[in-house]
Scaffold this motif. Structure first.
Motif, PDB file in Angstrom:
ATOM      1  N   TYR A   1      16.913  -4.896  26.115  1.00 19.87           N
ATOM      2  CA  TYR A   1      17.884  -4.147  26.773  1.00 19.87           C
ATOM      3  C   TYR A   1      19.421  -3.411  26.381  1.00 19.87           C
ATOM      4  O   TYR A   1      20.210  -2.584  26.594  1.00 19.87           O
ATOM      5  CB  TYR A   1      18.131  -4.381  28.525  1.00 19.87           C
ATOM      6  CG  TYR A   1      17.240  -4.260  29.158  1.00 19.87           C
ATOM      7  CD1 TYR A   1      16.416  -2.912  29.400  1.00 19.87           C
ATOM      8  CD2 TYR A   1      15.427  -5.144  29.536  1.00 19.87           C
ATOM      9  CE1 TYR A   1      15.073  -2.954  31.090  1.00 19.87           C
ATOM     10  CE2 TYR A   1      14.748  -4.758  30.464  1.00 19.87           C
ATOM     11  CZ  TYR A   1      14.554  -3.359  30.697  1.00 19.87           C
ATOM     12  OH  TYR A   1      13.170  -3.125  31.308  1.00 19.87           O
TER      13      TYR A   1
ATOM     14  N   LYS B   1      18.978  -0.416  24.092  1.00 20.77           N
ATOM     15  CA  LYS B   1      18.838  -0.120  24.546  1.00 20.77           C
ATOM     16  C   LYS B   1      19.897   0.814  24.912  1.00 20.77           C
ATOM     17  O   LYS B   1      20.354   2.079  24.803  1.00 20.77           O
ATOM     18  CB  LYS B   1      17.429  -0.241  26.104  1.00 20.77           C
ATOM     19  CG  LYS B   1      16.268   1.194  26.232  1.00 20.77           C
ATOM     20  CD  LYS B   1      15.994   1.025  27.180  1.00 20.77           C
ATOM     21  CE  LYS B   1      15.058   1.943  28.575  1.00 20.77           C
ATOM     22  NZ  LYS B   1      14.198   1.585  29.406  1.00 20.77           N
ATOM     23  N   PHE B   2      20.405   0.317  25.715  1.00 19.99           N
ATOM     24  CA  PHE B   2      22.221   0.187  26.081  1.00 19.99           C
ATOM     25  C   PHE B   2      22.555   0.832  25.021  1.00 19.99           C
ATOM     26  O   PHE B   2      23.845   2.319  25.574  1.00 19.99           O
ATOM     27  CB  PHE B   2      22.213  -0.712  26.989  1.00 19.99           C
ATOM     28  CG  PHE B   2      24.092  -0.045  27.593  1.00 19.99           C
ATOM     29  CD1 PHE B   2      23.926   0.598  28.598  1.00 19.99           C
ATOM     30  CD2 PHE B   2      25.309  -0.933  26.659  1.00 19.99           C
ATOM     31  CE1 PHE B   2      25.710   1.037  29.099  1.00 19.99           C
ATOM     32  CE2 PHE B   2      26.289  -0.481  27.184  1.00 19.99           C
ATOM     33  CZ  PHE B   2      25.972   0.493  28.672  1.00 19.99           C
TER      34      PHE B   2
ATOM     35  N   ARG C   1      21.907   4.818  23.889  1.00 22.57           N
ATOM     36  CA  ARG C   1      22.655   5.813  24.676  1.00 22.57           C
ATOM     37  C   ARG C   1      23.607   5.615  24.138  1.00 22.57           C
ATOM     38  O   ARG C   1      24.072   6.928  24.682  1.00 22.57           O
ATOM     39  CB  ARG C   1      21.679   5.159  25.550  1.00 22.57           C
ATOM     40  CG  ARG C   1      20.432   4.899  26.586  1.00 22.57           C
ATOM     41  CD  ARG C   1      20.437   4.878  27.779  1.00 22.57           C
ATOM     42  NE  ARG C   1      19.224   5.263  28.013  1.00 22.57           N
ATOM     43  CZ  ARG C   1      18.378   5.320  29.097  1.00 22.57           C
ATOM     44  NH1 ARG C   1      19.186   5.243  29.927  1.00 22.57           N
ATOM     45  NH2 ARG C   1      16.929   5.336  29.504  1.00 22.57           N
TER      46      ARG C   1
ATOM     47  N   ALA D   1      24.099   7.452  19.821  1.00 22.32           N
ATOM     48  CA  ALA D   1      23.199   8.496  19.420  1.00 22.32           C
ATOM     49  C   ALA D   1      23.044   9.394  19.895  1.00 22.32           C
ATOM     50  O   ALA D   1      23.151  10.385  19.193  1.00 22.32           O
ATOM     51  CB  ALA D   1      21.575   8.363  20.225  1.00 22.32           C
TER      52      ALA D   1
END
Length: 87
Positions: free
Chosen positions: A21, A24-25, A28, A31
């Motif tokens: 996670y 993933k955070f 975001r 990116a």
């Protein structure tokens, strides 16, 4: 021989989920910035390529103009003879 305990397995699974996670955070968040950099780089490469192609075309046009300015050699086949018909 060392055996795995239940708490150790749960702790490892928790760390893996936490890392997943977190990555993933962070993706975001970063990116869009990374994509902007990639697009800017591609745009710059395209612009440079267009400039290079334009310079080559200009050089080719100048070369063809220089060739056109040179006087063309006329072919001399022979003397001109005027024939008359005899009745």
């Amino acid at each position: 021989m060392v055996t795995a305990s239940l708490t150790g397995i749960l702790r490892t699974i928790f760390i893996l989920i936490l890392v997943y996670y977190a990555v993933k955070f962070l993706l975001r968040l970063f990116a869009p910035v990374l994509m902007q950099q990639v697009v800017k780089k591609a745009e710059q490469n395209f612009y440079n390529q267009q400039q290079f192609n334009q310079q080559q075309n200009n050089n080719q046009q100048q070369a063809s103009r220089n060739e056109n300015k040179k006087p063309k050699e006329s072919k001399k086949v022979g003397e001109y003879i005027d024939f008359e018909e005899i009745d």
